[in-house]
Design an enzyme around this catalytic site. Structure first.
Site, PDB file in Angstrom:
ATOM      1  N   GLY A 123      -6.615 -31.908  -6.149  1.00  0.00           N
ATOM      2  CA  GLY A 123      -7.691 -32.044  -5.163  1.00  0.00           C
ATOM      3  C   GLY A 123      -8.343 -33.405  -5.360  1.00  0.00           C
ATOM      4  O   GLY A 123      -7.714 -34.348  -5.847  1.00  0.00           O
ATOM      5  N   SER A 124      -9.654 -33.480  -5.030  1.00  0.00           N
ATOM      6  CA  SER A 124     -10.304 -34.787  -5.118  1.00  0.00           C
ATOM      7  C   SER A 124     -10.337 -35.306  -6.562  1.00  0.00           C
ATOM      8  O   SER A 124     -10.168 -36.507  -6.793  1.00  0.00           O
ATOM      9  CB  SER A 124     -11.708 -34.725  -4.524  1.00  0.00           C
ATOM     10  OG  SER A 124     -12.374 -33.597  -4.997  1.00  0.00           O
ATOM     11  N   ILE A 125     -10.490 -34.417  -7.536  1.00  0.00           N
ATOM     12  CA  ILE A 125     -10.552 -34.881  -8.936  1.00  0.00           C
ATOM     13  C   ILE A 125      -9.163 -35.327  -9.406  1.00  0.00           C
ATOM     14  O   ILE A 125      -8.998 -36.433  -9.932  1.00  0.00           O
ATOM     15  CB  ILE A 125     -11.131 -33.770  -9.845  1.00  0.00           C
ATOM     16  CG1 ILE A 125     -12.578 -33.486  -9.434  1.00  0.00           C
ATOM     17  CG2 ILE A 125     -11.043 -34.178 -11.322  1.00  0.00           C
ATOM     18  CD1 ILE A 125     -13.224 -32.284 -10.093  1.00  0.00           C
ATOM     19  N   SER A 129       0.283 -27.979  -7.917  1.00  0.00           N
ATOM     20  CA  SER A 129      -0.870 -27.379  -7.240  1.00  0.00           C
ATOM     21  C   SER A 129      -0.326 -26.158  -6.509  1.00  0.00           C
ATOM     22  O   SER A 129       0.882 -25.911  -6.557  1.00  0.00           O
ATOM     23  CB  SER A 129      -1.542 -28.372  -6.290  1.00  0.00           C
ATOM     24  OG  SER A 129      -0.635 -28.734  -5.286  1.00  0.00           O
ATOM     25  N   ARG A 130      -1.227 -25.435  -5.838  1.00  0.00           N
ATOM     26  CA  ARG A 130      -0.760 -24.207  -5.174  1.00  0.00           C
ATOM     27  C   ARG A 130       0.422 -24.489  -4.275  1.00  0.00           C
ATOM     28  O   ARG A 130       1.349 -23.725  -4.173  1.00  0.00           O
ATOM     29  CB  ARG A 130      -1.890 -23.591  -4.349  1.00  0.00           C
ATOM     30  CG  ARG A 130      -2.703 -22.600  -5.153  1.00  0.00           C
ATOM     31  CD  ARG A 130      -3.697 -21.941  -4.277  1.00  0.00           C
ATOM     32  NE  ARG A 130      -4.615 -22.962  -3.764  1.00  0.00           N
ATOM     33  CZ  ARG A 130      -5.925 -22.836  -3.721  1.00  0.00           C
ATOM     34  NH1 ARG A 130      -6.489 -21.752  -4.159  1.00  0.00           N
ATOM     35  NH2 ARG A 130      -6.688 -23.787  -3.237  1.00  0.00           N
ATOM     36  N   VAL A 172     -10.494 -30.909 -18.015  1.00  0.00           N
ATOM     37  CA  VAL A 172     -11.809 -31.141 -17.392  1.00  0.00           C
ATOM     38  C   VAL A 172     -12.049 -30.093 -16.299  1.00  0.00           C
ATOM     39  O   VAL A 172     -12.901 -30.281 -15.440  1.00  0.00           O
ATOM     40  CB  VAL A 172     -11.936 -32.573 -16.813  1.00  0.00           C
ATOM     41  CG1 VAL A 172     -12.038 -33.611 -17.915  1.00  0.00           C
ATOM     42  CG2 VAL A 172     -10.781 -32.899 -15.863  1.00  0.00           C
ATOM     43  N   GLY A 173     -11.243 -29.009 -16.323  1.00  0.00           N
ATOM     44  CA  GLY A 173     -11.384 -27.959 -15.298  1.00  0.00           C
ATOM     45  C   GLY A 173     -12.299 -26.864 -15.810  1.00  0.00           C
ATOM     46  O   GLY A 173     -13.532 -26.984 -15.730  1.00  0.00           O
ATOM     47  N   ARG A 174     -11.717 -25.805 -16.336  1.00  0.00           N
ATOM     48  CA  ARG A 174     -12.468 -24.715 -16.950  1.00  0.00           C
ATOM     49  C   ARG A 174     -11.744 -24.285 -18.222  1.00  0.00           C
ATOM     50  O   ARG A 174     -10.505 -24.315 -18.271  1.00  0.00           O
ATOM     51  CB  ARG A 174     -12.554 -23.507 -16.006  1.00  0.00           C
ATOM     52  CG  ARG A 174     -13.540 -23.661 -14.873  1.00  0.00           C
ATOM     53  CD  ARG A 174     -14.984 -23.578 -15.367  1.00  0.00           C
ATOM     54  NE  ARG A 174     -15.953 -23.708 -14.287  1.00  0.00           N
ATOM     55  CZ  ARG A 174     -16.461 -24.856 -13.843  1.00  0.00           C
ATOM     56  NH1 ARG A 174     -16.108 -26.003 -14.380  1.00  0.00           N
ATOM     57  NH2 ARG A 174     -17.349 -24.866 -12.867  1.00  0.00           N
ATOM     58  N   GLU A 234     -18.295 -21.122 -23.738  1.00  0.00           N
ATOM     59  CA  GLU A 234     -19.324 -22.156 -23.948  1.00  0.00           C
ATOM     60  C   GLU A 234     -20.691 -21.525 -24.190  1.00  0.00           C
ATOM     61  O   GLU A 234     -21.002 -20.524 -23.537  1.00  0.00           O
ATOM     62  CB  GLU A 234     -19.386 -23.058 -22.700  1.00  0.00           C
ATOM     63  CG  GLU A 234     -18.106 -23.845 -22.530  1.00  0.00           C
ATOM     64  CD  GLU A 234     -18.048 -24.602 -21.200  1.00  0.00           C
ATOM     65  OE1 GLU A 234     -19.057 -24.633 -20.479  1.00  0.00           O
ATOM     66  OE2 GLU A 234     -16.978 -25.147 -20.910  1.00  0.00           O
ATOM     67  N   HIS A 264     -18.995 -30.112 -22.015  1.00  0.00           N
ATOM     68  CA  HIS A 264     -19.014 -29.841 -20.562  1.00  0.00           C
ATOM     69  C   HIS A 264     -19.958 -30.799 -19.830  1.00  0.00           C
ATOM     70  O   HIS A 264     -20.908 -30.383 -19.165  1.00  0.00           O
ATOM     71  CB  HIS A 264     -19.403 -28.378 -20.292  1.00  0.00           C
ATOM     72  CG  HIS A 264     -18.943 -27.903 -18.938  1.00  0.00           C
ATOM     73  ND1 HIS A 264     -18.637 -26.585 -18.669  1.00  0.00           N
ATOM     74  CD2 HIS A 264     -18.717 -28.570 -17.768  1.00  0.00           C
ATOM     75  CE1 HIS A 264     -18.273 -26.462 -17.397  1.00  0.00           C
ATOM     76  NE2 HIS A 264     -18.319 -27.662 -16.832  1.00  0.00           N
ATOM     77  N   ALA A 270     -18.605 -33.603 -17.949  1.00  0.00           N
ATOM     78  CA  ALA A 270     -17.817 -34.534 -17.123  1.00  0.00           C
ATOM     79  C   ALA A 270     -18.536 -34.966 -15.845  1.00  0.00           C
ATOM     80  O   ALA A 270     -18.416 -36.112 -15.419  1.00  0.00           O
ATOM     81  CB  ALA A 270     -16.467 -33.925 -16.786  1.00  0.00           C
TER      82      ALA A 270
HETATM   83  O1  LIG Z   1     -17.859 -28.220 -14.371  1.00  0.00           O
HETATM   84  C1  LIG Z   1     -18.523 -28.725 -13.531  1.00  0.00           C
HETATM   85  C2  LIG Z   1     -18.559 -28.294 -12.171  1.00  0.00           C
HETATM   86  O2  LIG Z   1     -17.860 -27.343 -11.808  1.00  0.00           O
HETATM   87  O3  LIG Z   1     -19.317 -28.898 -11.404  1.00  0.00           O
END
Ligand SMILES: O=CC(=O)O
Length: 327
Positions: free
Chosen positions: A164-166, A185-186, A241-243, A272, A290, A292
């Protein structure tokens, strides 16, 4: 009097937040909307919502404040949730879909900052910047001599999970560093010029580095498992940097402790703010709490996007960052 009259004509937006989450630039938003915030009241949230929010059509969800089906059942007129986050895994998407509630997110406002941090973590892991910093500060240089060699970023094969955008901002940066890019991706994206892998394990087998930028869903929960890490191999590096729950964290810890992958850069974790203690002593692991998305610039961009989505909604125009709900 005129100012009061104007204020009364503004659309009402319900602010939904856990007490620890502040709404940045609140004053900017309150020039355009009446912000109804249960956290400003002494009443329990549920009775506040039942008393004051029955006709509210738009809700601003701050941080990762959980929105459950029970919350939604207290808001019969709700049509829109504007999430101040890139991820929307804290919102009951199925119930929103059932109720016809649209959701917008903030990925486009945050993408550049998240991509910067992903690349920063990657360079840190490969070139051992944090480890070297500890080495110098700990007075070990004069005692132990040369610090171990790092590994070059240019020329690495990078697999981006979630384009996606990230993900696309990460790719843009790493192309400039001379990396080759492939993605999962999907589904394949016709506009993306890089090789597509329908399967993450196949992507891992063809990559030196995996960067996780996708949403957490039932399908992506623990998608980075033993099989994927084995395919990535002993020198492989994972950046997340996702989850946290995209990775089977217990398995990741074992792979790192046993040297079965090369390293990791992690901004997110399964529980977390608890981070597995085994990671603390590993110099090939870089940890970040967390953060980013958090720069003053991205918070400004968040408020611009939030405002634009709300204005579009209240004037029946297309939303700026609608989340496609795929169930
Ligand atoms: O983790 C950060 C967000 O989802 O904005």
């Amino acid at each position: 009097m005129a100012a009061k009259q104007n204020q009364e004509n503004l659309p009402v937006v319900l602010v939904y937040r856990r007490p620890q989450f502040n709404l940045p630039h609140r004053n900017r938003l309150s020039r355009h909307f009446i912000l109804l915030d249960p956290a400003d009241s002494q009443e329990p949230t549920s009775s506040f919502l039942s008393t004051y929010a029955q006709s509210v059509r738009a809700l601003l969800c701050v941080g990762y404040s959980t929105i459950t089906s029970e919350t939604l059942s207290l808001l019969p007129s709700l049509e829109l949730i504007v999430a101040c986050s890139a991820g929307v895994d804290h919102i009951d998407l199925q119930e929103c879909h059932r109720r016809g509630i649209a959701i917008t997110n903030a990925s486009v406002a945050f993408a550049e900052d998240v991509a910067d941090l992903a690349v920063g973590l990657l360079i840190d892991v490969l070139r051992k910047i944090s480890g070297a910093d500890r080495f110098v500060r700990g007075g070990l240089w004069p005692v132990m001599g040369d610090y171990p060699l790092g590994s070059k970023l240019g020329g690495k094969r990078v697999g981006i999970v979630g384009f996606g955008s990230i993900g696309s901002e990460v790719a843009k940066r790493l192309v400039a560093f001379g990396c080759s890019i492939a993605y999962n991706s999907r589904r394949r994206k016709p506009s993306v010029p890089f090789p597509y892998h329908a399967n993450v394990r196949g992507l891992a087998a063809d990559s030196d580095i995996l960067i996780l930028c996708c949403a957490l869903t039932e399908e992506t929960h623990h998608m980075i498992n033993e099989g994927v890490m084995t395919s990535l191999g002993k020198e492989g590096v994972i950046i997340n940097v996702g989850r946290g729950s995209l990775i089977d964290e217990k398995e990741l810890v074992q792979f790192l402790v046993q040297g079965k992958i090369g390293g990791a850069g992690l901004d997110v974790f399964e529980n977390e703010p608890d981070v597995p203690k085994e990671l603390f002593s590993l110099d090939n692991v870089v940890l970040s709490p967390h953060r980013a998305v958090f720069t003053p610039e991205s918070l400004e961009a968040l408020i611009d996007l939030t405002s634009a989505n709300l204005k579009a909604f209240f004037s029946n125009k297309p939303l700026k960052s609608l989340v496609e709900i795929e169930l």
